[in-house]
Design a protein around this motif. Structure first.
Motif, PDB file in Angstrom:
ATOM      1  N   ALA A   1      18.169  -6.526  72.193  1.00 22.36           N
ATOM      2  CA  ALA A   1      18.718  -5.674  73.253  1.00 22.36           C
ATOM      3  C   ALA A   1      18.382  -6.213  74.636  1.00 22.36           C
ATOM      4  O   ALA A   1      19.220  -6.184  75.544  1.00 22.36           O
ATOM      5  N   LEU A   2      17.161  -6.708  74.821  1.00 14.24           N
ATOM      6  CA  LEU A   2      16.776  -7.250  76.124  1.00 14.24           C
ATOM      7  C   LEU A   2      17.217  -8.695  76.287  1.00 14.24           C
ATOM      8  O   LEU A   2      17.436  -9.143  77.421  1.00 14.24           O
ATOM      9  N   ALA A   3      17.333  -9.433  75.192  1.00 15.30           N
ATOM     10  CA  ALA A   3      17.927 -10.780  75.177  1.00 15.30           C
ATOM     11  C   ALA A   3      17.314 -11.702  76.219  1.00 15.30           C
ATOM     12  O   ALA A   3      18.030 -12.438  76.906  1.00 15.30           O
ATOM     13  N   ALA A   4      15.988 -11.679  76.331  1.00 15.41           N
ATOM     14  CA  ALA A   4      15.339 -12.515  77.337  1.00 15.41           C
ATOM     15  C   ALA A   4      15.488 -14.002  77.007  1.00 15.41           C
ATOM     16  O   ALA A   4      15.702 -14.815  77.901  1.00 15.41           O
ATOM     17  N   GLY A   5      15.386 -14.359  75.740  1.00 18.14           N
ATOM     18  CA  GLY A   5      15.490 -15.769  75.365  1.00 18.14           C
ATOM     19  C   GLY A   5      16.735 -16.073  74.566  1.00 18.14           C
ATOM     20  O   GLY A   5      16.684 -16.835  73.591  1.00 18.14           O
ATOM     21  N   TRP A   6      17.868 -15.519  74.989  1.00 14.37           N
ATOM     22  CA  TRP A   6      19.073 -15.658  74.179  1.00 14.37           C
ATOM     23  C   TRP A   6      19.587 -17.098  74.141  1.00 14.37           C
ATOM     24  O   TRP A   6      20.323 -17.476  73.208  1.00 14.37           O
TER      25      TRP A   6
ATOM     26  N   TRP B   1      23.786  -5.161  78.280  1.00 16.72           N
ATOM     27  CA  TRP B   1      23.600  -4.420  79.527  1.00 16.72           C
ATOM     28  C   TRP B   1      22.121  -4.193  79.807  1.00 16.72           C
ATOM     29  O   TRP B   1      21.664  -4.337  80.941  1.00 16.72           O
ATOM     30  N   SER B   2      21.372  -3.817  78.788  1.00 17.20           N
ATOM     31  CA  SER B   2      19.944  -3.568  78.988  1.00 17.20           C
ATOM     32  C   SER B   2      19.217  -4.818  79.436  1.00 17.20           C
ATOM     33  O   SER B   2      18.338  -4.770  80.313  1.00 17.20           O
ATOM     34  N   GLY B   3      19.551  -5.960  78.836  1.00 14.01           N
ATOM     35  CA  GLY B   3      18.931  -7.204  79.255  1.00 14.01           C
ATOM     36  C   GLY B   3      19.250  -7.549  80.693  1.00 14.01           C
ATOM     37  O   GLY B   3      18.367  -7.973  81.460  1.00 14.01           O
TER      38      GLY B   3
END
Length: 311
Positions: free
Chosen positions: A96-101, A171-173
Protein backbone atom coordinates in the motif's frame (compact mmCIF):
# COMPACT_ATOMS: atom_id res chain seq x y z
CA UNK A 1 6.31 -2.21 41.40
CA UNK A 2 3.97 -5.17 41.71
CA UNK A 3 0.99 -3.00 40.81
CA UNK A 4 2.77 -1.70 37.72
CA UNK A 5 3.62 -5.21 36.54
CA UNK A 6 0.05 -6.34 37.19
CA UNK A 7 -1.39 -3.44 35.18
CA UNK A 8 1.09 -4.07 32.38
CA UNK A 9 0.22 -7.77 32.25
CA UNK A 10 -3.49 -6.93 32.16
CA UNK A 11 -2.98 -4.55 29.23
CA UNK A 12 -0.90 -7.12 27.36
CA UNK A 13 -3.52 -9.79 27.95
CA UNK A 14 -6.25 -7.43 26.76
CA UNK A 15 -4.34 -6.59 23.58
CA UNK A 16 -3.57 -10.27 22.99
CA UNK A 17 -7.25 -11.12 23.37
CA UNK A 18 -8.50 -8.23 21.22
CA UNK A 19 -5.96 -8.30 18.39
CA UNK A 20 -5.24 -12.00 18.07
CA UNK A 21 -7.64 -14.36 19.82
CA UNK A 22 -11.06 -12.89 19.05
CA UNK A 23 -10.48 -12.28 15.31
CA UNK A 24 -8.72 -15.65 15.08
CA UNK A 25 -11.59 -17.44 16.82
CA UNK A 26 -14.04 -15.84 14.39
CA UNK A 27 -11.90 -17.01 11.48
CA UNK A 28 -11.80 -20.57 12.86
CA UNK A 29 -15.58 -20.51 13.28
CA UNK A 30 -16.07 -19.38 9.67
CA UNK A 31 -13.63 -22.03 8.44
CA UNK A 32 -15.40 -24.74 10.44
CA UNK A 33 -18.81 -23.61 9.15
CA UNK A 34 -17.53 -23.60 5.57
CA UNK A 35 -16.00 -27.06 5.95
CA UNK A 36 -19.27 -28.39 7.40
CA UNK A 37 -21.67 -26.86 4.88
CA UNK A 38 -19.63 -26.86 1.67
CA UNK A 39 -20.75 -25.23 -1.55
CA UNK A 40 -24.00 -27.13 -2.01
CA UNK A 41 -25.49 -26.18 1.36
CA UNK A 42 -23.58 -22.95 1.96
CA UNK A 43 -26.47 -21.16 3.70
CA UNK A 44 -28.16 -24.13 5.39
CA UNK A 45 -28.36 -22.85 8.97
CA UNK A 46 -30.30 -25.90 10.15
CA UNK A 47 -27.58 -28.26 8.97
CA UNK A 48 -24.95 -26.14 10.74
CA UNK A 49 -26.95 -26.14 13.99
CA UNK A 50 -27.36 -29.92 13.80
CA UNK A 51 -23.60 -30.35 13.22
CA UNK A 52 -22.79 -28.15 16.23
CA UNK A 53 -25.22 -30.08 18.46
CA UNK A 54 -23.83 -33.39 17.26
CA UNK A 55 -20.26 -32.25 17.97
CA UNK A 56 -21.25 -31.05 21.45
CA UNK A 57 -22.52 -34.57 22.30
CA UNK A 58 -19.24 -36.20 21.30
CA UNK A 59 -17.55 -38.15 24.14
CA UNK A 60 -14.30 -36.23 23.63
CA UNK A 61 -15.88 -32.93 24.72
CA UNK A 62 -18.27 -34.29 27.31
CA UNK A 63 -15.61 -34.39 30.02
CA UNK A 64 -13.88 -31.49 31.73
CA UNK A 65 -10.50 -32.60 30.45
CA UNK A 66 -11.74 -32.76 26.88
CA UNK A 67 -13.28 -29.30 27.15
CA UNK A 68 -10.04 -27.87 28.52
CA UNK A 69 -8.04 -29.44 25.70
CA UNK A 70 -10.55 -28.17 23.12
CA UNK A 71 -10.47 -24.63 24.56
CA UNK A 72 -6.67 -24.64 24.61
CA UNK A 73 -6.59 -25.83 21.00
CA UNK A 74 -9.01 -23.11 19.93
CA UNK A 75 -7.02 -20.40 21.72
CA UNK A 76 -3.76 -21.63 20.23
CA UNK A 77 -5.23 -21.88 16.74
CA UNK A 78 -6.81 -18.43 17.05
CA UNK A 79 -3.51 -16.90 18.20
CA UNK A 80 -1.57 -18.54 15.37
CA UNK A 81 -4.18 -17.33 12.88
CA UNK A 82 -3.95 -13.81 14.31
CA UNK A 83 -0.17 -13.83 13.95
CA UNK A 84 -0.53 -14.99 10.36
CA UNK A 85 -2.96 -12.12 9.68
CA UNK A 86 -0.51 -9.62 11.17
CA UNK A 87 2.30 -11.01 9.01
CA UNK A 88 0.15 -10.68 5.92
CA UNK A 89 -0.83 -7.21 7.12
CA UNK A 90 2.80 -6.13 7.02
CA UNK A 91 2.92 -7.28 3.39
CA UNK A 92 -0.28 -5.36 2.63
CA UNK A 93 1.22 -2.26 4.25
CA UNK A 94 4.42 -2.51 2.21
CA UNK A 95 2.37 -2.83 -0.98
CA UNK A 96 0.00 0.00 0.00
CA UNK A 97 2.81 2.44 0.80
CA UNK A 98 4.98 1.12 -2.07
CA UNK A 99 8.16 2.78 -0.81
CA UNK A 100 10.46 0.40 -2.70
CA UNK A 101 8.27 -0.42 -5.66
CA UNK A 102 11.15 0.03 -8.12
CA UNK A 103 12.69 -3.15 -6.68
CA UNK A 104 9.52 -5.25 -7.01
CA UNK A 105 10.13 -8.48 -8.96
CA UNK A 106 8.83 -9.05 -12.46
CA UNK A 107 6.05 -8.70 -13.49
CA UNK A 108 4.87 -6.62 -10.51
CA UNK A 109 7.50 -3.94 -11.01
CA UNK A 110 6.62 -3.51 -14.68
CA UNK A 111 2.89 -3.40 -13.96
CA UNK A 112 3.46 -0.83 -11.22
CA UNK A 113 5.55 1.31 -13.57
CA UNK A 114 2.78 1.33 -16.16
CA UNK A 115 0.22 2.20 -13.49
CA UNK A 116 2.37 5.09 -12.26
CA UNK A 117 2.65 6.39 -15.83
CA UNK A 118 -1.15 6.27 -16.24
CA UNK A 119 -1.68 8.07 -12.95
CA UNK A 120 0.85 10.73 -13.95
CA UNK A 121 -0.95 11.37 -17.26
CA UNK A 122 -4.30 11.68 -15.52
CA UNK A 123 -2.83 13.99 -12.90
CA UNK A 124 -1.13 16.18 -15.52
CA UNK A 125 -4.42 16.61 -17.40
CA UNK A 126 -6.35 17.48 -14.22
CA UNK A 127 -3.62 19.84 -13.03
CA UNK A 128 -3.49 21.64 -16.37
CA UNK A 129 -7.27 22.08 -16.31
CA UNK A 130 -7.06 23.42 -12.75
CA UNK A 131 -4.38 25.95 -13.69
CA UNK A 132 -6.42 27.11 -16.71
CA UNK A 133 -9.45 27.69 -14.51
CA UNK A 134 -7.30 29.47 -11.93
CA UNK A 135 -6.06 31.88 -14.61
CA UNK A 136 -9.56 32.41 -15.99
CA UNK A 137 -10.84 33.37 -12.54
CA UNK A 138 -8.44 36.30 -12.64
CA UNK A 139 -9.66 37.50 -16.00
CA UNK A 140 -10.19 41.28 -16.16
CA UNK A 141 -13.83 40.94 -17.18
CA UNK A 142 -16.21 39.18 -14.76
CA UNK A 143 -18.19 37.75 -17.67
CA UNK A 144 -15.14 35.67 -18.71
CA UNK A 145 -14.63 34.13 -15.27
CA UNK A 146 -15.83 30.56 -14.64
CA UNK A 147 -17.76 29.55 -11.55
CA UNK A 148 -15.47 28.82 -8.57
CA UNK A 149 -17.14 25.46 -8.04
CA UNK A 150 -15.68 24.26 -11.37
CA UNK A 151 -12.17 24.93 -10.09
CA UNK A 152 -12.96 23.20 -6.80
CA UNK A 153 -14.35 20.20 -8.68
CA UNK A 154 -11.19 19.88 -10.76
CA UNK A 155 -9.00 20.34 -7.67
CA UNK A 156 -10.88 17.54 -5.93
CA UNK A 157 -10.43 15.28 -8.95
CA UNK A 158 -6.73 16.06 -8.97
CA UNK A 159 -6.37 15.23 -5.27
CA UNK A 160 -8.29 12.00 -5.77
CA UNK A 161 -5.47 10.93 -8.07
CA UNK A 162 -2.66 12.25 -5.87
CA UNK A 163 -1.90 15.23 -3.65
CA UNK A 164 1.35 15.83 -5.54
CA UNK A 165 2.40 14.47 -8.93
CA UNK A 166 2.27 10.66 -8.63
CA UNK A 167 5.56 8.88 -8.04
CA UNK A 168 4.22 5.62 -6.56
CA UNK A 169 1.57 3.17 -7.77
CA UNK A 170 -0.81 3.77 -4.83
CA UNK A 171 -2.59 6.81 -3.41
CA UNK A 172 -1.45 6.06 0.12
CA UNK A 173 2.15 5.73 -0.98
CA UNK A 174 2.00 9.02 -2.83
CA UNK A 175 0.37 10.70 0.18
CA UNK A 176 3.32 9.73 2.39
CA UNK A 177 5.81 10.62 -0.35
CA UNK A 178 4.16 14.03 -0.78
CA UNK A 179 5.57 15.09 2.61
CA UNK A 180 9.14 14.70 1.37
CA UNK A 181 8.28 16.45 -1.91
CA UNK A 182 6.68 19.45 -0.20
CA UNK A 183 9.34 19.89 2.45
CA UNK A 184 12.11 19.67 -0.12
CA UNK A 185 10.33 22.25 -2.27
CA UNK A 186 9.28 24.63 0.50
CA UNK A 187 12.13 24.32 3.00
CA UNK A 188 14.97 22.51 1.20
CA UNK A 189 15.10 19.69 3.75
CA UNK A 190 15.54 15.95 3.35
CA UNK A 191 12.89 14.30 5.50
CA UNK A 192 14.81 11.02 5.85
CA UNK A 193 17.74 12.85 7.44
CA UNK A 194 15.68 15.39 9.37
CA UNK A 195 13.05 13.16 10.96
CA UNK A 196 15.14 11.11 13.46
CA UNK A 197 16.62 14.30 14.90
CA UNK A 198 13.30 16.13 14.97
CA UNK A 199 11.61 13.20 16.72
CA UNK A 200 13.88 13.66 19.72
CA UNK A 201 12.77 17.27 20.27
CA UNK A 202 9.05 16.82 19.65
CA UNK A 203 6.76 17.19 22.70
CA UNK A 204 5.49 13.97 24.20
CA UNK A 205 1.84 14.63 23.29
CA UNK A 206 2.71 15.14 19.62
CA UNK A 207 4.76 11.97 19.52
CA UNK A 208 1.80 10.19 21.08
CA UNK A 209 -0.56 11.51 18.39
CA UNK A 210 1.82 10.43 15.64
CA UNK A 211 2.24 7.00 17.23
CA UNK A 212 -1.52 6.50 17.46
CA UNK A 213 -1.97 7.55 13.83
CA UNK A 214 0.73 5.07 12.81
CA UNK A 215 -1.02 2.32 14.80
CA UNK A 216 -4.29 3.05 12.98
CA UNK A 217 -2.46 2.68 9.67
CA UNK A 218 -1.03 -0.66 10.80
CA UNK A 219 -4.45 -1.94 11.91
CA UNK A 220 -5.95 -1.00 8.54
CA UNK A 221 -3.25 -3.06 6.82
CA UNK A 222 -3.86 -6.01 9.18
CA UNK A 223 -7.51 -5.92 8.14
CA UNK A 224 -6.28 -6.47 4.60
CA UNK A 225 -4.26 -9.41 5.93
CA UNK A 226 -7.46 -10.93 7.30
CA UNK A 227 -9.05 -10.50 3.88
CA UNK A 228 -6.21 -12.52 2.35
CA UNK A 229 -6.82 -15.28 4.90
CA UNK A 230 -10.56 -15.40 4.24
CA UNK A 231 -10.16 -15.54 0.47
CA UNK A 232 -8.93 -19.19 0.24
CA UNK A 233 -11.99 -20.33 2.22
CA UNK A 234 -14.11 -19.51 -0.82
CA UNK A 235 -12.65 -22.62 -2.50
CA UNK A 236 -15.07 -24.79 -0.51
CA UNK A 237 -17.52 -22.17 0.86
CA UNK A 238 -18.54 -19.35 -1.49
CA UNK A 239 -19.84 -16.87 1.19
CA UNK A 240 -16.20 -16.38 2.18
CA UNK A 241 -15.62 -14.56 -1.13
CA UNK A 242 -17.99 -11.61 -0.49
CA UNK A 243 -16.72 -11.50 3.10
CA UNK A 244 -13.14 -11.18 1.87
CA UNK A 245 -14.19 -8.57 -0.70
CA UNK A 246 -15.91 -6.54 2.03
CA UNK A 247 -12.79 -6.67 4.19
CA UNK A 248 -10.67 -5.55 1.22
CA UNK A 249 -12.93 -2.54 0.64
CA UNK A 250 -12.93 -1.55 4.31
CA UNK A 251 -9.16 -2.01 4.56
CA UNK A 252 -8.53 0.09 1.44
CA UNK A 253 -10.75 2.88 2.72
CA UNK A 254 -9.12 2.86 6.16
CA UNK A 255 -5.63 2.75 4.65
CA UNK A 256 -6.41 5.83 2.60
CA UNK A 257 -7.82 7.74 5.57
CA UNK A 258 -5.09 6.62 7.97
CA UNK A 259 -2.26 7.47 5.57
CA UNK A 260 -3.74 10.93 5.01
CA UNK A 261 -3.98 11.56 8.77
CA UNK A 262 -0.49 10.21 9.41
CA UNK A 263 1.04 12.28 6.61
CA UNK A 264 -0.75 15.43 7.79
CA UNK A 265 0.60 15.00 11.32
CA UNK A 266 4.14 14.35 10.09
CA UNK A 267 4.19 17.42 7.86
CA UNK A 268 2.60 19.65 10.51
CA UNK A 269 5.10 18.52 13.15
CA UNK A 270 8.02 19.37 10.85
CA UNK A 271 6.69 22.79 9.93
CA UNK A 272 5.81 23.70 13.52
CA UNK A 273 8.88 22.35 15.32
CA UNK A 274 11.81 22.61 12.94
CA UNK A 275 12.66 25.93 14.59
CA UNK A 276 12.91 24.02 17.91
CA UNK A 277 15.44 21.69 16.32
CA UNK A 278 17.33 24.68 14.93
CA UNK A 279 17.43 26.15 18.44
CA UNK A 280 18.87 22.89 19.80
CA UNK A 281 21.51 23.04 17.06
CA UNK A 282 22.39 26.60 18.16
CA UNK A 283 21.44 28.08 14.79
CA UNK A 284 20.46 31.69 14.27
CA UNK A 285 16.73 32.19 14.80
CA UNK A 286 14.85 32.61 11.53
CA UNK A 287 11.42 31.65 10.16
CA UNK A 288 10.58 28.36 8.51
CA UNK A 289 11.81 28.41 4.92
CA UNK A 290 14.70 27.53 2.59
CA UNK A 291 17.39 29.45 4.56
CA UNK A 292 16.50 27.69 7.80
CA UNK A 293 16.10 24.33 6.08
CA UNK A 294 19.45 24.61 4.33
CA UNK A 295 21.19 25.58 7.56
CA UNK A 296 19.65 22.64 9.45
CA UNK A 297 20.55 20.18 6.69
CA UNK A 298 24.16 21.41 6.62
CA UNK A 299 24.37 20.79 10.36
CA UNK A 300 22.72 17.34 10.23
CA UNK A 301 24.24 15.90 7.05
CA UNK A 302 27.41 13.87 7.38
CA UNK A 303 30.35 14.99 5.21
CA UNK A 304 31.32 12.82 2.30
CA UNK A 305 34.05 10.30 3.20
CA UNK A 306 37.51 11.57 2.34
CA UNK A 307 39.25 9.62 -0.38
CA UNK A 308 42.79 8.52 0.27
CA UNK A 309 45.32 9.78 -2.26
CA UNK A 310 46.56 7.21 -4.70
CA UNK A 311 49.98 5.93 -3.81
Amino acid sequence: MGGLLSELSNKLAERWLTLLVLPGALYLAVAAAGHTLGQSAALDVGRLAYAISDAARAPQVATVGGQVVLLAAILAGAAVTGLAAQSLGSVVERVALAAGWHAWPWPFGELAERHVARRQRRWDVARAEYEDLWLLERAPRPADRPMPRERHRVAYRCQRISVERPERPTWSGDRIHAIAVRLDRDAHVDLLILWPHLWLVLPEEIRGEIGRARAVLTRAAVLGGWALLYLPLAWWWWPAAPLAATLVGISARRLRTASDTYATLLEASVRLHMTDLADKLRLEEQPMGPPLGSAVMRRLSSPAPATEPAS
